[in-house]
Each structure stands twice: as C-alpha cells, then as structure tokens.
Design an enzyme around this catalytic site. Structure first.
Site, PDB file in Angstrom:
ATOM      1  N   TRP A  93       0.154  12.096   4.188  1.00  0.00           N
ATOM      2  CA  TRP A  93       1.032  11.572   5.247  1.00  0.00           C
ATOM      3  C   TRP A  93       1.995  12.664   5.717  1.00  0.00           C
ATOM      4  O   TRP A  93       2.213  12.824   6.920  1.00  0.00           O
ATOM      5  CB  TRP A  93       1.814  10.363   4.727  1.00  0.00           C
ATOM      6  CG  TRP A  93       2.685   9.712   5.774  1.00  0.00           C
ATOM      7  CD1 TRP A  93       2.330   8.724   6.641  1.00  0.00           C
ATOM      8  CD2 TRP A  93       4.055  10.022   6.067  1.00  0.00           C
ATOM      9  NE1 TRP A  93       3.388   8.399   7.469  1.00  0.00           N
ATOM     10  CE2 TRP A  93       4.459   9.174   7.138  1.00  0.00           C
ATOM     11  CE3 TRP A  93       4.975  10.922   5.538  1.00  0.00           C
ATOM     12  CZ2 TRP A  93       5.742   9.218   7.680  1.00  0.00           C
ATOM     13  CZ3 TRP A  93       6.259  10.966   6.070  1.00  0.00           C
ATOM     14  CH2 TRP A  93       6.637  10.116   7.132  1.00  0.00           C
ATOM     15  N   THR A  99      -4.563   5.560   6.656  1.00  0.00           N
ATOM     16  CA  THR A  99      -3.987   6.908   6.566  1.00  0.00           C
ATOM     17  C   THR A  99      -4.735   7.737   5.535  1.00  0.00           C
ATOM     18  O   THR A  99      -5.037   8.921   5.758  1.00  0.00           O
ATOM     19  CB  THR A  99      -2.492   6.808   6.192  1.00  0.00           C
ATOM     20  OG1 THR A  99      -1.824   6.008   7.157  1.00  0.00           O
ATOM     21  CG2 THR A  99      -1.849   8.188   6.148  1.00  0.00           C
ATOM     22  N   LYS A 134       1.911  -5.974  12.063  1.00  0.00           N
ATOM     23  CA  LYS A 134       1.174  -4.972  11.292  1.00  0.00           C
ATOM     24  C   LYS A 134       1.195  -3.591  11.936  1.00  0.00           C
ATOM     25  O   LYS A 134       1.172  -2.576  11.278  1.00  0.00           O
ATOM     26  CB  LYS A 134      -0.277  -5.431  11.095  1.00  0.00           C
ATOM     27  CG  LYS A 134      -1.131  -4.490  10.258  1.00  0.00           C
ATOM     28  CD  LYS A 134      -2.532  -5.067  10.082  1.00  0.00           C
ATOM     29  CE  LYS A 134      -3.416  -4.117   9.292  1.00  0.00           C
ATOM     30  NZ  LYS A 134      -3.757  -2.894  10.053  1.00  0.00           N
ATOM     31  N   PHE A 163       5.146   8.413  -1.544  1.00  0.00           N
ATOM     32  CA  PHE A 163       6.362   8.140  -0.777  1.00  0.00           C
ATOM     33  C   PHE A 163       7.485   9.016  -1.351  1.00  0.00           C
ATOM     34  O   PHE A 163       7.495   9.316  -2.550  1.00  0.00           O
ATOM     35  CB  PHE A 163       6.757   6.664  -0.877  1.00  0.00           C
ATOM     36  CG  PHE A 163       6.062   5.766   0.105  1.00  0.00           C
ATOM     37  CD1 PHE A 163       6.753   5.133   1.126  1.00  0.00           C
ATOM     38  CD2 PHE A 163       4.685   5.538   0.012  1.00  0.00           C
ATOM     39  CE1 PHE A 163       6.117   4.305   2.030  1.00  0.00           C
ATOM     40  CE2 PHE A 163       4.038   4.709   0.910  1.00  0.00           C
ATOM     41  CZ  PHE A 163       4.754   4.088   1.931  1.00  0.00           C
ATOM     42  N   PHE A 205      -7.939  -4.625   4.302  1.00  0.00           N
ATOM     43  CA  PHE A 205      -7.063  -5.226   3.295  1.00  0.00           C
ATOM     44  C   PHE A 205      -7.458  -4.768   1.889  1.00  0.00           C
ATOM     45  O   PHE A 205      -8.006  -3.692   1.698  1.00  0.00           O
ATOM     46  CB  PHE A 205      -7.032  -6.744   3.430  1.00  0.00           C
ATOM     47  CG  PHE A 205      -6.418  -7.225   4.712  1.00  0.00           C
ATOM     48  CD1 PHE A 205      -5.194  -6.730   5.137  1.00  0.00           C
ATOM     49  CD2 PHE A 205      -7.070  -8.147   5.517  1.00  0.00           C
ATOM     50  CE1 PHE A 205      -4.616  -7.171   6.330  1.00  0.00           C
ATOM     51  CE2 PHE A 205      -6.502  -8.584   6.706  1.00  0.00           C
ATOM     52  CZ  PHE A 205      -5.276  -8.100   7.107  1.00  0.00           C
ATOM     53  N   LYS A 240      -4.041   2.575   3.638  1.00  0.00           N
ATOM     54  CA  LYS A 240      -5.486   2.732   3.465  1.00  0.00           C
ATOM     55  C   LYS A 240      -6.116   3.544   4.594  1.00  0.00           C
ATOM     56  O   LYS A 240      -6.898   4.472   4.341  1.00  0.00           O
ATOM     57  CB  LYS A 240      -6.132   1.354   3.353  1.00  0.00           C
ATOM     58  CG  LYS A 240      -7.635   1.355   3.231  1.00  0.00           C
ATOM     59  CD  LYS A 240      -8.170   0.035   2.738  1.00  0.00           C
ATOM     60  CE  LYS A 240      -7.536  -1.138   3.433  1.00  0.00           C
ATOM     61  NZ  LYS A 240      -7.764  -1.147   4.897  1.00  0.00           N
ATOM     62  N   ARG A 273     -12.231   1.124  11.986  1.00  0.00           N
ATOM     63  CA  ARG A 273     -12.283   0.054  12.986  1.00  0.00           C
ATOM     64  C   ARG A 273     -11.339   0.343  14.148  1.00  0.00           C
ATOM     65  O   ARG A 273     -10.396   1.128  14.034  1.00  0.00           O
ATOM     66  CB  ARG A 273     -11.881  -1.279  12.351  1.00  0.00           C
ATOM     67  CG  ARG A 273     -12.846  -1.786  11.312  1.00  0.00           C
ATOM     68  CD  ARG A 273     -12.304  -3.022  10.618  1.00  0.00           C
ATOM     69  NE  ARG A 273     -11.110  -2.716   9.832  1.00  0.00           N
ATOM     70  CZ  ARG A 273     -10.284  -3.632   9.355  1.00  0.00           C
ATOM     71  NH1 ARG A 273     -10.496  -4.915   9.592  1.00  0.00           N
ATOM     72  NH2 ARG A 273      -9.229  -3.285   8.643  1.00  0.00           N
ATOM     73  N   ALA A 317     -10.561  -8.664   8.147  1.00  0.00           N
ATOM     74  CA  ALA A 317     -11.112  -8.812   6.800  1.00  0.00           C
ATOM     75  C   ALA A 317     -10.719 -10.119   6.142  1.00  0.00           C
ATOM     76  O   ALA A 317     -11.383 -10.548   5.208  1.00  0.00           O
ATOM     77  CB  ALA A 317     -10.674  -7.643   5.927  1.00  0.00           C
TER      78      ALA A 317
END
Length: 559
Positions: free
Chosen positions: A412, A76, A108, A384, A304, A74, A97, A276
């Site tokens: 990415w 990214t 994480k 991916f 999230f 998210k 954030r 969150a």
C-alpha cells in the site's frame, strides 16, 4: 510529517502507458484490441479464440479473513502481488472484478485497490468504465419487459402471473425498490403484480456473463433462465419468451474482457462483477482463461472472506470452467484481527497482542478451510502504520503453528517493492502446484446435502434448517434435472454465521435457509440465508454525499 495522498490523488498522478503498449507485453497486437480511449480496451473475440491450444499459466487466488470496518485490503494485495511478481521477473497479470456503483456511492467505496497498489484509470473503473454493467442491466430488464409484454398480448405460454420470478435490476443501492407493485393504472398498463428490483451485480445475467465460454455459450445460458411458472408449475424460460437472441446482442461487446494497467503499468484484466454475498463473487471465466494463456502467473481474487469468495471460487467457478488453482493467499490485517478479538474500532490504534491472538481464530478457520480444498496457503499481513512488532510477531507465530507462513507486506505504501518477499514465496508455491485440489462436494450429491456440507465444513455450523417449502422446491429442481448443480450460498459476509455481529470463529450455530432460487442459466442454485438482501440500501451517511467535481473539473471523493 509527510503528506499522505489519497487514492484518487495517487491514481491521478500516475504515468499511464498507452494501452497498446501494455497489451504488447502480453503479445496482444494493436489490431486485436477494441480501444476505449487511450488507456483501456477490450480484447477481441477472434484473438481469444486464437489462443486455444496454448498451455496455461499458474492460477493464484487471493482471498481474505471476514471483512471488518478496520479494513483488510484484498484487492490492494491482489494488485500489489501482481506488481510484485513482475518486479521479480515473472510474467504476470491480474484478474479482478469491475466496480458496482451501489457500494461505490454507498459505504464500501470502489474496487481498484488502494495506495500504491491500484488499477488505473481509477475514476473510469469505479464509474461507467466500458459500459459492461449498463449492458447487463439493459439485457436483464429487456427480459423483464418481454415477460410482461408476453402476458399482456395473450400469454401464449400460460404464465401464472402470481409466479413471475424475474425481477428488474438497477446498479444502485436503493431500498425503496426492494418490493414494489408494477403495472398500475388500468388495462393499458398490463396486469398489476407484486415484484421488485435487485442490484445489477445480483442479476443472473451478470453471473451468466461471468461464466460463459463464448457468445454461443452465452446465448444458450440466457435461454435457460427461468422467468416464471405456468399454472401447472412447469417452468417458463427466456427461450420460451423469445428473448435470448436480443439479450445476447446487448451483451456481445460486454462479453469481451477489459484490459487496463496497474500504477506500475502491468497488465490488469478487469471484467464482470457478481457480488460474493449474494452471487458467486468472481471475475469472468473468459478474462481468467485469456490471462492464463498470456501470462505465466495470473493473480485473481474472490469477494469478501474465504468462507464466501474462496468457497464459491473453488466450488462454482473452478468446477464450471475446469480451472485448477496452484496457490492461495489469505489477506489479514492486525487491525481486523484485533476487531475480531473484541476491540472497538476507535481503539484499534493501541497495541493489544492478546486481542490479536483472540482474533486470529478467524484467520485460522479460513486457513483450515482453504487447505481442505487441497490448495497450498500463505498469509499476507497487509501492513498498517499502527501495527507494532509484537502484534505482527503474534500473527506469524499463530500461523506457523498451523504450518503456514505469514509475510508482512507494505505494498500500500511502497508498491511492488513492499511485497517482493510474498511474490517470491507465492511463485515458488505455485510452481510446486496443487495436485490434490478438489471441490468440497461431488456433482451428484443432493442439493440439500450440498448446502449442509458448506454449512458444516466451511461455516462450522451444527445444522442447516429450512421450511418444508424450501425442501419441496429443491426436490422440484432435482426432478427437473438440476440436481447436479453447485450451490451458491447467499449470506452475510461479516461472520461464519448468519449473524453479522458474531465475529471470530463461531461454531455450533444454526444456518437457516429462508429461500432457494434456481439460476439455471448460470448453472447454480442460490440458497438465501439469514437477513441477506439482494438489493442493498444506502447507509446513514453515504459516500455519494462527499463525491463532487472540483473547480478543475476533476472528481473528488472517490476511494
């Protein structure tokens, strides 16, 4: 085969511009910056006040399906979309954030994006950055110390020491501190009582900093924090203890938004960091509103999945700050959809179109939920290398059946060049706007009905349940004038239910509210559901074990 660089290697190789040059693109003069080195700065309060009266740009929310170990990306995508909008000629900025040390050293990882869609300086942002979290921790713990000191020196407010609710905080995952006994050692150390620690990002002070309009509003909100009850059950606030002024002093610099840059040297506001799953999960109102005055398109995220982050963004942040989102992006990956469809993590590399179709129900639920707020939606398929054409096509066909387009994004690996199609579609959607945006429930709905509304309409639960004591406490909040506040649901991020193992799109479940807390300063009521912890623990193999300084003195292992 080409070598795949790690996030930290990509970030370290980036060609950063002086922060004054990044700021100049938004019309911020060097004198309006408070520099922290050459590559990051805070924006002065005087400059922010000078923006009053300017029109706002378009606000775009990036949210996601429920997180899985397979990864969604998210942040990214938020960074990539901001770069993509700038690439197609739009004046854009992102708002995200700050990273907490807890998940950074836990499992994480950091919060700076990934691959070629990152915010830099990555090491600084994921560690101490500009010291905001340390200031929040200090202000929170100052209040805790003042409460205990007040009791020690005569207890003029008649605090019932059994009902001190203000705990201490630490920006680290540490299960040993969840429940402790303080003030042991005899009379000189005060009155022993049971208490504990929460993680800093769960602090009401963090939420207050992220929702405050300015310093005056910050101090007023700090003063409204409820820290304890008297023997007659009346609330004792930080203002009663005389703490608000000193807390505001500690937070005056932290309140100013931070400006950094992406790998492509586009402006990024990185400020605040409430979790969150146990808080409202959005960056600061002040950073978002400042960015909206300076850019035509502002891309922000909420933590999230959309059941937590987007709901709280719409129902708490937008309600309190008067924000109106113009468009939303829901991020999904083929891998995560397959995991929602029942495929184990170690088998996600093989093609399984049927699993994608089964797992797409999770995505569909989030699409329906976000659209229910009156906000237009587009889906970003974060690519991916193991994704197959058939799997990607299955996602696109599924979302098309819901009247929503899904766009394959390669940011990415390719940076902004890999997300221009999404950028074009989001800009067009935002230009059209969201005329029908509205929060899920009205201010005057009773608190328990607000909780039930979220459970039934967002989580698709059959019911919300709670002990009689919880209902009594909610009634007490309402009697004291807090019934108009929104609710902040604290639950697992992994499922629409309170069972983290229940993936996909479960419905008909029961959501048990085991505790409610009044955050009078922040301006919401927290409903704690299931087994959610306000102080996380470290995993069996924490990331901290693999973070070190190499022979050149460079940090290795951050991700």
């Amino acid at each position: 085969m080409a070598t795949v660089l790690s996030d930290i290697e990509i970030a370290r190789a980036a060609k950063k511009k002086p922060i004054r040059d990044v700021a100049a693109r938004l019309g911020i003069a060097e004198d309006d910056l408070v520099p922290y080195g050459r590559d990051k700065a805070k924006i002065s309060a005087e400059f922010i006040r000078s923006l009053d009266g300017r029109p706002d740009g378009k606000l775009i929310l990036v949210t996601a399906i429920n997180p899985t170990p397979a990864g969604e990306g998210k942040t990214t995508t938020t960074v990539g979309l901001g770069d993509g909008l700038n690439r197609i000629g739009k004046r854009s900025a992102i708002c995200i954030r700050e990273a907490s040390l807890g998940p950074c050293f836990g499992v994480k990882g950091g919060a700076a994006g990934g691959g070629y869609a990152q915010v830099i300086p990555m090491e600084d942002m994921n560690l101490h950055f500009t010291g905001d979290f340390h200031a929040i921790t200090s202000a929170h713990n100052l209040l805790a110390a003042l409460v205990d000191n007040h009791i020690y020196w005569g207890n003029r407010q008649a605090i019932d020491t059994r009902r001190v609710t203000w705990r201490r905080v630490l920006d680290m995952n540490d299960r040993a501190l969840r429940q402790i006994v303080s003030s042991l050692g005899g009379v000189p150390n005060g009155y022993p009582r049971e208490t504990g620690f929460d993680i800093t990002v769960a602090s009401e002070v963090m939420a207050i900093l992220c929702l405050a309009r300015d310093l005056e509003d910050l101090e007023a909100r700090l003063g409204r924090i409820v820290v304890a009850s008297r023997v007659d059950r009346s609330p004792v606030t930080a203002a009663d203890i005389g703490a608000a002024g000193a807390m505001a002093v500690l937070l005056k610099d932290a309140l100013q938004p931070n400006l950094v840059q992406t790998l492509e040297n586009n402006p990024a506001f990185v400020h605040g960091g409430p979790f969150a799953n146990i808080a409202h999960g959005c960056n600061s109102v002040l950073a978002t509103k400042t960015a909206l005055k300076l850019a035509d398109y502002v891309v922000t995220e909420a933590g999230f999945g959309a059941d937590l982050g987007a709901e709280k963004f719409f129902d708490i942040k937008c309600r309190i700050a008067g924000l109106k989102p113009a468009a939303s992006v829901i991020v999904a990956t083929v891998r995560a959809l397959k995991m929602n469809g029942g495929v184990p993590k170690d088998e996600l590399g093989r093609e399984d179109v049927d699993a994608v179709k089964r797992g797409a129900a999770n995505l569909g639920r989030h699409i329906e939920n976000v659209k229910s707020f009156g906000v237009p939606v587009v889906v970003a398929i974060n690519h991916f290398g193991t994704d197959t054409d058939a799997e990607i096509e299955a996602v696109k066909r599924y979302t098309a059946g819901l009247g929503v387009e899904a766009v394959l994004c390669r940011h990415w690996a390719e940076g902004s060049a890999g997300i221009t199609e999404l950028a074009e579609k989001v800009a067009a959607m935002a230009d059209h706007g969201a005329d029908n945006f509205a929060p899920l429930y009205p201010d005057d709905m009773p608190l328990w009905e607000k909780i039930e509304t979220v459970v039934k309409r967002i989580y698709r639960g059959a019911e919300a349940t709670a002990e009689r004591s919880v209902h009594a406490l909610l009634a007490d909040f309402e009697a004291r004038g807090h019934g108009h506040l929104p609710v902040c649901m604290a639950k697992t991020q992994y499922s629409f239910s309170t069972d983290p193992s229940l993936l996909g799109a479960p419905s008909g479940h029961s959501v048990h509210v085991r505790e409610v807390r009044l955050s009078a300063g922040a301006g919401f009521v927290v409903a704690i559901c299931g087994e959610i912890m306000t102080m996380p623990g470290l995993p069996r193999s924490p990331a901290a074990e693999r973070i070190f300084l190499n022979e050149a003195g460079q940090i290795e292992g951050l991700f």
